[in-house]
Design a protein around this motif. Sequence first.
Motif, PDB file in Angstrom:
ATOM      1  N   THR A  46       0.828  -1.215   0.000  1.00 37.55           N
ATOM      2  CA  THR A  46       0.000   0.000   0.000  1.00 37.55           C
ATOM      3  C   THR A  46       0.857   1.258   0.000  1.00 37.55           C
ATOM      4  N   SER A  92      -4.111   6.986   8.166  1.00 34.93           N
ATOM      5  CA  SER A  92      -5.537   6.756   8.393  1.00 34.93           C
ATOM      6  C   SER A  92      -5.756   6.463   9.870  1.00 34.93           C
ATOM      7  N   THR A  95      -8.562   5.783  11.239  1.00 40.42           N
ATOM      8  CA  THR A  95      -9.620   4.785  11.438  1.00 40.42           C
ATOM      9  C   THR A  95      -9.181   3.379  11.066  1.00 40.42           C
ATOM     10  N   SER A  96      -8.002   3.236  10.453  1.00 32.86           N
ATOM     11  CA  SER A  96      -7.565   1.899  10.054  1.00 32.86           C
ATOM     12  C   SER A  96      -7.283   1.053  11.286  1.00 32.86           C
TER      13      SER A  96
END
Length: 941
Positions: free
Chosen positions: A182, A367, A369-370
């Motif tokens: 990623t 992120s 929220t990951s």
Amino acid sequence: MYARKISEKNARKARKEKVMQLLAIKKANKEPNAQSNLQFVKPYSVDSDIGELFGPESVQKRDVLPGDFVEVRKDGKAVYGIYIQHFDQAEGRLLSSTMTNGDYILEHRTADVVFRIPGYIFMDKNKALVGHWDPEVNPTSPPMGAGNIAATFADDSLMLMGSYYTQFNKVYDTFWHKRKKTMVTIPEVARFVFGKETQEGGEAAPLTFQELYATHMFLTEDVSLMKFEPSVAVRWMGEFMLRTPEEVAMTETVINWFRNDDPRLKHFLDKVKVLIDCYRKGDRTSLTWSDIRFTESDRTIIDFVRQTAFKGYEDLFPSPYLTYLPRLLRPLGAYGDIDCKTAFDFLNEIGIWPSWYNMEINRSAISLTSGGDAERVIVERIKALNPECLQQDFERDIERIKQEASDKNQRSSTVQAVTQESKDRRMNPMVLQSPTEIYRRDPCDSIRHDFGHQPVYAIDDPSASELDDAFSVEPVPITTLTPQPSTWVHVHVADPTSILPPFHEMSLLAAERIQTAYLPERAWTMLPRALTEETLSLKNDGRPKKVMSFSARIADRDGEILEYKVRPGIVRNLRTLNYDEVDKVLSWDRVRGGRAEGNRVRNSVMSMPEVKTLERQYYREAKGTVSFEDQELAQSLLRLQVVAQWHTDARLKQGAFNFSLGRPMIELTPYPLPSIAESGWTSPVDYSQWQEPQISCSLDPSFASPSRLMVAEYMVMAGRVAAKFAQEHSLPLLYRNQAPPLEKYRPEIEGLIKEKVNIQTGMMDMVDILPFRPYISGAEISTASLGHWSMGIKDGYCKVTSPLRRYTDMLAHWQIKGALLSSNPSTTPVFSAQSMVPLAGYIRDRERILGMLEARSVKFWLSEMLNRRLCAGLPNIYEGLVLNPTADGYNVISTMLGFQTVVKAEANDIKELRIGDRVKFEVNNSIPQRPYIGAAHISAL
């Protein structure tokens, strides 16, 4: 796919034209290497380790320095040249500029540099062309022709990129789909493209500077930016995030719809035109608003506009979305000039976002929220397999320990068996093999020190949910062994590693997150709240707590550390107190400005709306933790303060100092704010029915509070103790280091410190320190103990007091416990020094990114508050201190709220202004979504 093919075709055409121009120039100049084949380019060899450009090895080489080849981004366009930097004494700051092609001097921000090659102009082949340059002698410009050399290198790199373009086009599919990556770095992409990846049993061939820069050029092309997103660490680490296939497909799909005038666009516009009309009429309760439903194609277009809003303000790399926004919104006839701010307004008006939505959370390279789903699964697994770990029945554990200790024929604990195994196999007793296995019994139970009912004080803000440190002191009797008057200081730290092994799945998730992110709207915790707030927090709930205790015997009055101990411990008599109430008991004679300054800071508050309608809910009562009739408590707190001040004085003698410009703090009500949907929109949301958050802005009281200064000093003591333990046991740890200024500036700066530092408070005036700030380096983490210059620490310092919210502190606890439990000196540490090198780089960059996110989020809410005041016609006039003059005004810091901004002014009004002068200015513009604050000069004071 059609849109991508068209974009790539246009990009190839532009590259081909550029390459043919360069070939024609070379042929006209009769260069011997000029050929019709693009392979004629001979890359420059790498004269030094590529780690100097990217990677964790370059920790100490992150600054852009004179003589570097740089790519500067201005208005989204790349400019190449040789970097120049010099200090402007009149403006009191470092200035950045670059000599570009034709020896043109371009002035810019240092932050505009997105790629660099250290010392490029000083390489032998380049010195032979332009001669030697000494930036110390001539700091304003390199020799003539330096810009042309940089341009030639850039042109050659462009041609190299063109010759390998087919291979470059395989990068995304290879790294996302085949390698499941990623994020990529320039070196790893370059090795793939140029066939220099490590082969089995061999070493990778070295990369060249041209190959690296050609790779950077490809990854930052307009077409490539639809697949690769430069991280904020792109200059330091050469990092690019890979956009998800879904996002890439979404972008290509919508662009294809634009190119083909797809009817789905018109259907979407018909809906949103109704929504915008209802919004502007204030009629969001009618059936017209509530009956509208978003289809799958509508959601795709909404997501496209969201990405435009997120990326539209990027001033370094152009957003691939912003070009198409006018084509979408202009047919509505609802907006004038269409820009990235229009994207935000549009999403607000169609019920996707409230007007107070903080985009910074989604702009970040991280992120927040990951891992949320993974965390929930892990917690449920712990509850199912080991529910007793969340209950933390320490009384039962203590009784078991006593029983085992009294039975001399019984092995004291399971840990001893593990320790014996470590002797035979050199395994660290803290390490378990399964990633889902937690400690069924705490490995350190057999060596925990019981501090009995000694009072232990945890002092924090009532808004703090993670109480992870407390402390106590005890006088030392004068004996033949301790003839010098002294005091034991015990810093007790919450102990999550009593439950979590280093390679447990929750520990690995914490390693990925690195630390808790504190934003005004909520905190995204590193560890689950079930652990941090309930099980492990050092709150006063009547139950004993397991801790890691860092103890130092401090010489009375002298403040030197005479002796130290590091032990797992148990504390029973916890007193949880609040900063502001403790401040009423302590002495203020060591606080700069005294109680008057403390009162000024506490009263420097601005809210919007001005009259609060909601009460903020805290984790603990804001008042009542300190009874002023409790003389014993008051005397204990005063004793704690005196001991802390002895240690402060010892550091001041070693050259420690501090200064504070002040900074704003934001408090929102309600807290935490309710979540906003980030996907899956089925219908518009009427956010007028939601409670609009109240915003309060105040000054950070860290340096205007005796209790905060005292607590900070005890944390420094604990960090020094941990460093001493690690050095004595040759234990790898991550130290916090700060190098002193360069030798040429050091005598003057240290002389100034001796002269200007207040011997009572350790503080310097802003006017004195500001001209020298450019020469004072920031703190860095490293596996080497190099000392911390401004803290006056020469024997090492590392952070260990916040393991509930910092991964580095957890790591230190595992390392220390492993050493305490391992009688075999050859036992492998939990983390080797070698493994910590890349970890240090990752931690440093994630901390930097999170710091930027937190600072920009504070600025967003500050800008939102100022914008509300402008819209309401309320006064926005402030007093401030000049930080440095600029060409058309000055940088200023508000003395009331601590925010910094640029003030525009006429030359005649500010020609006499100097650093530290007091001024009055008016905020006349505020754009929360950027975020941006504009101001105009009123008068000097």
